[in-house]
Design a protein around this motif. Structure first.
Motif, PDB file in Angstrom:
ATOM      1  N   GLY A  16     -29.434  65.258  30.950  1.00  0.00           N
ATOM      2  CA  GLY A  16     -28.814  64.222  31.772  1.00  0.00           C
ATOM      3  C   GLY A  16     -27.979  64.806  32.884  1.00  0.00           C
ATOM      4  N   LEU A  17     -27.216  65.841  32.565  1.00  0.00           N
ATOM      5  CA  LEU A  17     -26.380  66.509  33.572  1.00  0.00           C
ATOM      6  C   LEU A  17     -27.240  67.117  34.670  1.00  0.00           C
ATOM      7  CD1 LEU A  17     -23.663  67.653  34.590  1.00  0.00           C
ATOM      8  CD2 LEU A  17     -24.068  69.599  33.071  1.00  0.00           C
ATOM      9  N   PHE A  18     -28.306  67.798  34.280  1.00  0.00           N
ATOM     10  CA  PHE A  18     -29.166  68.429  35.278  1.00  0.00           C
ATOM     11  C   PHE A  18     -29.896  67.392  36.125  1.00  0.00           C
ATOM     12  CE2 PHE A  18     -29.095  72.280  32.380  1.00  0.00           C
ATOM     13  CZ  PHE A  18     -28.169  72.942  33.165  1.00  0.00           C
ATOM     14  N   ALA A  19     -30.187  66.237  35.553  1.00  0.00           N
ATOM     15  CA  ALA A  19     -30.810  65.163  36.346  1.00  0.00           C
ATOM     16  C   ALA A  19     -29.864  64.724  37.459  1.00  0.00           C
ATOM     17  CB  ALA A  19     -31.163  63.983  35.441  1.00  0.00           C
ATOM     18  N   ILE A  20     -28.582  64.600  37.147  1.00  0.00           N
ATOM     19  CA  ILE A  20     -27.594  64.217  38.171  1.00  0.00           C
ATOM     20  C   ILE A  20     -27.480  65.314  39.224  1.00  0.00           C
ATOM     21  CG2 ILE A  20     -25.137  63.798  38.572  1.00  0.00           C
ATOM     22  CD1 ILE A  20     -25.102  62.509  35.734  1.00  0.00           C
ATOM     23  N   ILE A  21     -27.392  66.558  38.774  1.00  0.00           N
ATOM     24  CA  ILE A  21     -27.268  67.687  39.705  1.00  0.00           C
ATOM     25  C   ILE A  21     -28.478  67.742  40.643  1.00  0.00           C
ATOM     26  CG2 ILE A  21     -27.314  70.225  39.811  1.00  0.00           C
ATOM     27  CD1 ILE A  21     -25.478  70.171  37.320  1.00  0.00           C
ATOM     28  N   LYS A  22     -29.664  67.571  40.089  1.00  0.00           N
ATOM     29  CA  LYS A  22     -30.881  67.597  40.907  1.00  0.00           C
ATOM     30  C   LYS A  22     -30.923  66.412  41.863  1.00  0.00           C
ATOM     31  CE  LYS A  22     -33.833  70.018  37.609  1.00  0.00           C
ATOM     32  NZ  LYS A  22     -35.020  69.872  36.735  1.00  0.00           N
ATOM     33  N   HIS A  23     -30.512  65.254  41.394  1.00  0.00           N
ATOM     34  CA  HIS A  23     -30.536  64.047  42.232  1.00  0.00           C
ATOM     35  C   HIS A  23     -29.691  64.241  43.486  1.00  0.00           C
ATOM     36  CE1 HIS A  23     -30.674  59.838  43.362  1.00  0.00           C
ATOM     37  NE2 HIS A  23     -29.359  59.880  43.512  1.00  0.00           N
ATOM     38  N   TYR A  24     -28.526  64.832  43.341  1.00  0.00           N
ATOM     39  CA  TYR A  24     -27.635  65.007  44.483  1.00  0.00           C
ATOM     40  C   TYR A  24     -27.889  66.311  45.239  1.00  0.00           C
ATOM     41  CZ  TYR A  24     -25.115  60.866  43.152  1.00  0.00           C
ATOM     42  OH  TYR A  24     -24.790  59.569  42.864  1.00  0.00           O
ATOM     43  N   GLY A  25     -28.891  67.073  44.824  1.00  0.00           N
ATOM     44  CA  GLY A  25     -29.286  68.263  45.562  1.00  0.00           C
ATOM     45  C   GLY A  25     -28.292  69.402  45.506  1.00  0.00           C
ATOM     46  N   VAL A  26     -27.547  69.491  44.404  1.00  0.00           N
ATOM     47  CA  VAL A  26     -26.603  70.598  44.254  1.00  0.00           C
ATOM     48  C   VAL A  26     -27.410  71.885  44.127  1.00  0.00           C
ATOM     49  CG1 VAL A  26     -24.776  71.554  42.798  1.00  0.00           C
ATOM     50  CG2 VAL A  26     -24.923  69.091  43.130  1.00  0.00           C
ATOM     51  N   SER A  27     -27.007  72.905  44.862  1.00  0.00           N
ATOM     52  CA  SER A  27     -27.782  74.145  44.888  1.00  0.00           C
ATOM     53  C   SER A  27     -27.598  74.959  43.613  1.00  0.00           C
ATOM     54  CB  SER A  27     -27.384  75.000  46.082  1.00  0.00           C
ATOM     55  OG  SER A  27     -26.106  75.574  45.884  1.00  0.00           O
ATOM     56  N   ALA A  28     -28.636  75.729  43.299  1.00  0.00           N
ATOM     57  CA  ALA A  28     -28.590  76.622  42.141  1.00  0.00           C
ATOM     58  C   ALA A  28     -27.502  77.676  42.319  1.00  0.00           C
ATOM     59  CB  ALA A  28     -29.950  77.294  41.940  1.00  0.00           C
ATOM     60  N   GLU A  29     -27.278  78.114  43.564  1.00  0.00           N
ATOM     61  CA  GLU A  29     -26.225  79.094  43.824  1.00  0.00           C
ATOM     62  C   GLU A  29     -24.861  78.545  43.431  1.00  0.00           C
ATOM     63  OE1 GLU A  29     -29.334  80.128  47.007  1.00  0.00           O
ATOM     64  OE2 GLU A  29     -28.474  78.285  46.249  1.00  0.00           O
TER      65      GLU A  29
END
Length: 75
Positions: A16-29
């Motif tokens: 769920g957390l990673f879905a939010i991070i991906k949705h908002y385009g937070v970078s892997a860096e």
């Protein structure tokens, strides 16, 4: 709650957390850097506490930090 239930719940929560991070385009860096900073802080905090039962956690943090630093270098 059993250990297995905790593992499954944690994986579900991370998904769920990673879905939010991906949705908002937070970078892997950014995520990698934030995790490295937090694990480094945990290691510093553990060194200032008694060393009775933190040796395993320190080794765990060191292993994660090593992997995260290698990954961050690849980014």
């Amino acid at each position: 709650m059993s250990h297995l239930s905790e593992i499954i719940d944690n994986h579900t929560n991370l998904d769920g957390l990673f879905a939010i991070i991906k949705h908002y385009g937070v970078s892997a860096e950014f995520v990698t850097d934030a995790l490295v900073q937090r694990f480094e802080q945990i290691q510093k905090d553990e060194h200032s506490e008694s060393k009775s039962d933190t040796e395993e956690e320190t080794a765990y943090c060191a292993e994660i930090l090593d992997s995260l630093n290698q990954y961050f270098a690849r980014l």
